[in-house]
Design an enzyme around this catalytic site. Structure first.
Site, PDB file in Angstrom:
ATOM      1  N   THR A  95      36.274  36.280  55.371  1.00 50.37           N
ATOM      2  CA  THR A  95      35.740  36.967  56.552  1.00 50.37           C
ATOM      3  C   THR A  95      34.225  36.988  56.404  1.00 50.37           C
ATOM      4  OG1 THR A  95      37.675  38.406  56.669  1.00 50.37           O
ATOM      5  CG2 THR A  95      35.717  39.121  57.875  1.00 50.37           C
ATOM      6  N   LYS A 170      38.459  37.773  64.682  1.00 50.37           N
ATOM      7  CA  LYS A 170      38.737  38.707  63.585  1.00 50.37           C
ATOM      8  C   LYS A 170      37.876  39.970  63.695  1.00 50.37           C
ATOM      9  CE  LYS A 170      39.254  40.135  59.213  1.00 50.37           C
ATOM     10  NZ  LYS A 170      40.423  40.562  58.515  1.00 50.37           N
ATOM     11  N   LYS A 245      32.886  46.747  55.942  1.00 47.96           N
ATOM     12  CA  LYS A 245      32.324  45.381  55.946  1.00 47.96           C
ATOM     13  C   LYS A 245      32.525  44.735  57.326  1.00 47.96           C
ATOM     14  CE  LYS A 245      33.232  40.716  54.445  1.00 47.96           C
ATOM     15  NZ  LYS A 245      33.885  39.735  53.597  1.00 47.96           N
TER      16      LYS A 245
HETATM   17  P1  NAD Z   1      37.820  39.325  45.864  1.00 45.93           P
HETATM   18  O1  NAD Z   1      36.480  39.871  45.543  1.00 45.93           O
HETATM   19  O2  NAD Z   1      39.024  39.895  45.198  1.00 45.93           O
HETATM   20  O3  NAD Z   1      37.835  37.734  45.617  1.00 45.93           O
HETATM   21  C1  NAD Z   1      36.729  36.895  45.800  1.00 45.93           C
HETATM   22  C2  NAD Z   1      36.708  35.890  44.642  1.00 45.93           C
HETATM   23  O4  NAD Z   1      35.655  34.942  44.858  1.00 45.93           O
HETATM   24  C3  NAD Z   1      36.440  36.551  43.287  1.00 45.93           C
HETATM   25  O5  NAD Z   1      37.481  36.231  42.380  1.00 45.93           O
HETATM   26  C4  NAD Z   1      35.081  35.949  42.847  1.00 45.93           C
HETATM   27  O6  NAD Z   1      34.980  35.752  41.447  1.00 45.93           O
HETATM   28  C5  NAD Z   1      35.095  34.622  43.596  1.00 45.93           C
HETATM   29  N1  NAD Z   1      33.764  34.036  43.795  1.00 45.93           N
HETATM   30  C6  NAD Z   1      32.638  34.633  44.251  1.00 45.93           C
HETATM   31  N2  NAD Z   1      31.639  33.743  44.317  1.00 45.93           N
HETATM   32  C7  NAD Z   1      32.134  32.556  43.887  1.00 45.93           C
HETATM   33  C8  NAD Z   1      31.590  31.253  43.702  1.00 45.93           C
HETATM   34  N3  NAD Z   1      30.298  31.003  43.975  1.00 45.93           N
HETATM   35  N4  NAD Z   1      32.389  30.280  43.229  1.00 45.93           N
HETATM   36  C9  NAD Z   1      33.686  30.538  42.940  1.00 45.93           C
HETATM   37  N5  NAD Z   1      34.269  31.750  43.084  1.00 45.93           N
HETATM   38  C10 NAD Z   1      33.497  32.745  43.544  1.00 45.93           C
HETATM   39  O7  NAD Z   1      37.962  39.454  47.463  1.00 45.93           O
HETATM   40  P2  NAD Z   1      39.316  39.388  48.331  1.00 45.93           P
HETATM   41  O8  NAD Z   1      39.839  40.775  48.536  1.00 45.93           O
HETATM   42  O9  NAD Z   1      40.188  38.337  47.793  1.00 45.93           O
HETATM   43  O10 NAD Z   1      38.708  38.955  49.748  1.00 45.93           O
HETATM   44  C11 NAD Z   1      38.275  37.628  50.015  1.00 45.93           C
HETATM   45  C12 NAD Z   1      37.876  37.518  51.470  1.00 45.93           C
HETATM   46  O11 NAD Z   1      39.001  37.870  52.300  1.00 45.93           O
HETATM   47  C13 NAD Z   1      36.742  38.453  51.898  1.00 45.93           C
HETATM   48  O12 NAD Z   1      35.908  37.779  52.797  1.00 45.93           O
HETATM   49  C14 NAD Z   1      37.482  39.621  52.565  1.00 45.93           C
HETATM   50  O13 NAD Z   1      36.676  40.276  53.534  1.00 45.93           O
HETATM   51  C15 NAD Z   1      38.647  38.902  53.205  1.00 45.93           C
HETATM   52  N6  NAD Z   1      39.847  39.724  53.445  1.00 45.93           N
HETATM   53  C16 NAD Z   1      40.323  40.550  52.479  1.00 45.93           C
HETATM   54  C17 NAD Z   1      41.447  41.333  52.715  1.00 45.93           C
HETATM   55  C18 NAD Z   1      42.013  42.259  51.652  1.00 45.93           C
HETATM   56  O14 NAD Z   1      42.894  43.083  51.974  1.00 45.93           O
HETATM   57  N7  NAD Z   1      41.571  42.182  50.397  1.00 45.93           N
HETATM   58  C19 NAD Z   1      42.101  41.262  53.966  1.00 45.93           C
HETATM   59  C20 NAD Z   1      41.610  40.380  54.939  1.00 45.93           C
HETATM   60  C21 NAD Z   1      40.476  39.610  54.663  1.00 45.93           C
END
Ligand code: NAD
Length: 296
Positions: A95, A170, A245
């Site tokens: 997102t 979204k 966010k």
């Molecule tokens: P998270 O922080 O758990 O996962 C993100 C991952 O990206 C981490 O493991 C981090 O180490 C990795 N990362 C960051 N920079 C990187 C790079 N340069 N190279 C490789 N890896 C890298 O976050 P999440 O909860 O999995 O959410 C991910 C996305 O999904 C976000 O944009 C969030 O807004 C969206 N989202 C989350 C949810 C939820 O319920 N968690 C629901 C809908 C949407």
């Protein structure tokens, strides 16, 4: 058809999504900056790559699930685009802000790739269970190529329009959700102060014109909807930090587009306050505890 897929960003959401691609028979080359996240993906059947560039080399498609716009721009600009073969399909499921989504997509198309933005609705349980909803922005050809990959990770895949349209759908949806949750919570708090039982107010309003998803599927008070997070002290669900966010992204997009969003601006300020009080990790319906004057 089995493909070779690079998956970058194996956090709360990406870990389960990558595992579902493996289950669907794809060969998944995974990368995350976190060794622990990468190790979990390997346990689920992914092949560990040493960098995002290494994962993207030779892939038919690249899927990213990263925190925010700057990560997406850096991973595609510095790692994926220099390494991927011509015509590779990029699917960004993070997102992020609409502007970055459109910029990165334009750069990808310019460099001879195809790209869709495909943010998700549904939380960690839906990511693990393969029941996410994907809102997809991109060309008709991009959507046709992306759909079978997304179907392996979700149950609903919708084409919202051109580049950035998935992100737009979204954040508009979550902007509405944030404001409607606060309005629902306010109504329950006032009803109680006026001497109405929560269940009685629910029975009336859920059948009257105040009815909305925040009330009938996700009721912020315990009792009327047994499955709502209010019944388990607001644990799990959709974290208030993530709602904040999304509201920030919506207000930012509205400013850039010149759209007045006074309700979303107020909702953002209230979630900011709730997060400041310690509510970041609690479900977003817990905002009612702040309105009731209880601590976060
Ligand atoms: P998270 O922080 O758990 O996962 C993100 C991952 O990206 C981490 O493991 C981090 O180490 C990795 N990362 C960051 N920079 C990187 C790079 N340069 N190279 C490789 N890896 C890298 O976050 P999440 O909860 O999995 O959410 C991910 C996305 O999904 C976000 O944009 C969030 O807004 C969206 N989202 C989350 C949810 C939820 O319920 N968690 C629901 C809908 C949407």
């Amino acid at each position: 058809m089995m493909s070779r897929i690079a998956f970058i960003g194996l956090g709360n959401m990406g870990g389960g999504m990558a595992a579902n691609l493996v289950k669907a028979g794809h060969e998944v080359f995974a990368f995350d900056l976190s060794d622990a996240a990468l190790a979990r993906a390997v346990e689920a059947g992914c092949v560990a790559a040493g960098s995002a560039a290494e994962a993207a080399k030779g892939a038919d498609a690249v899927v990213t699930m990263l925190p925010a716009g700057q990560h997406v721009a850096a991973v595609y600009g510095e790692q994926v685009m220099p390494a991927a073969g011509a015509g590779t399909l990029f699917l960004d499921c993070s997102t992020i802000d609409v502007e970055t989504a459109r910029t990165v997509s334009a750069q990808a198309v310019e460099a001879g790739f195809e790209m869709v933005d495909a943010p998700v609705s549904g939380g960690i349980a839906a990511a693990n269970g393969g029941t996410l909803t994907f809102m997809v922005g991109g060309s008709a050809e991009g959507f046709a190529r992306a759909a079978p990959i997304l179907q392996a990770m979700g149950k609903v895949v919708v084409h919202a329009g051109g580049a950035g349209a998935g992100q737009a759908a979204k954040i508009c949806n979550n902007m509405l959700l944030g404001a409607s949750m606060i309005a629902t919570a306010e109504a329950f708090v006032l009803a109680r102060k006026l001497g109405l039982e929560a269940q009685t107010f629910f029975d009336i309003s859920s059948k009257a014109s105040g009815q909305c998803w925040s009330m009938t599927s996700y009721c912020p008070v315990p009792g009327p909807v047994p499955a709502s997070p209010a019944n388990r002290d607001y644990e799990g669900g959709f974290a208030s930090a993530l709602m904040l966010k999304d509201l920030k992204l919506a207000v930012e997009a509205a400013q850039a587009a010149g759209a007045p969003v006074p309700m979303a601006t107020q909702a953002e300020a209230l979630y900011q306050m709730f997060v400041g009080l310690g509510g970041a990790g609690r479900d977003f319906s817990a905002i009612i505890t702040m309105l009731e004057g209880r601590s976060a």
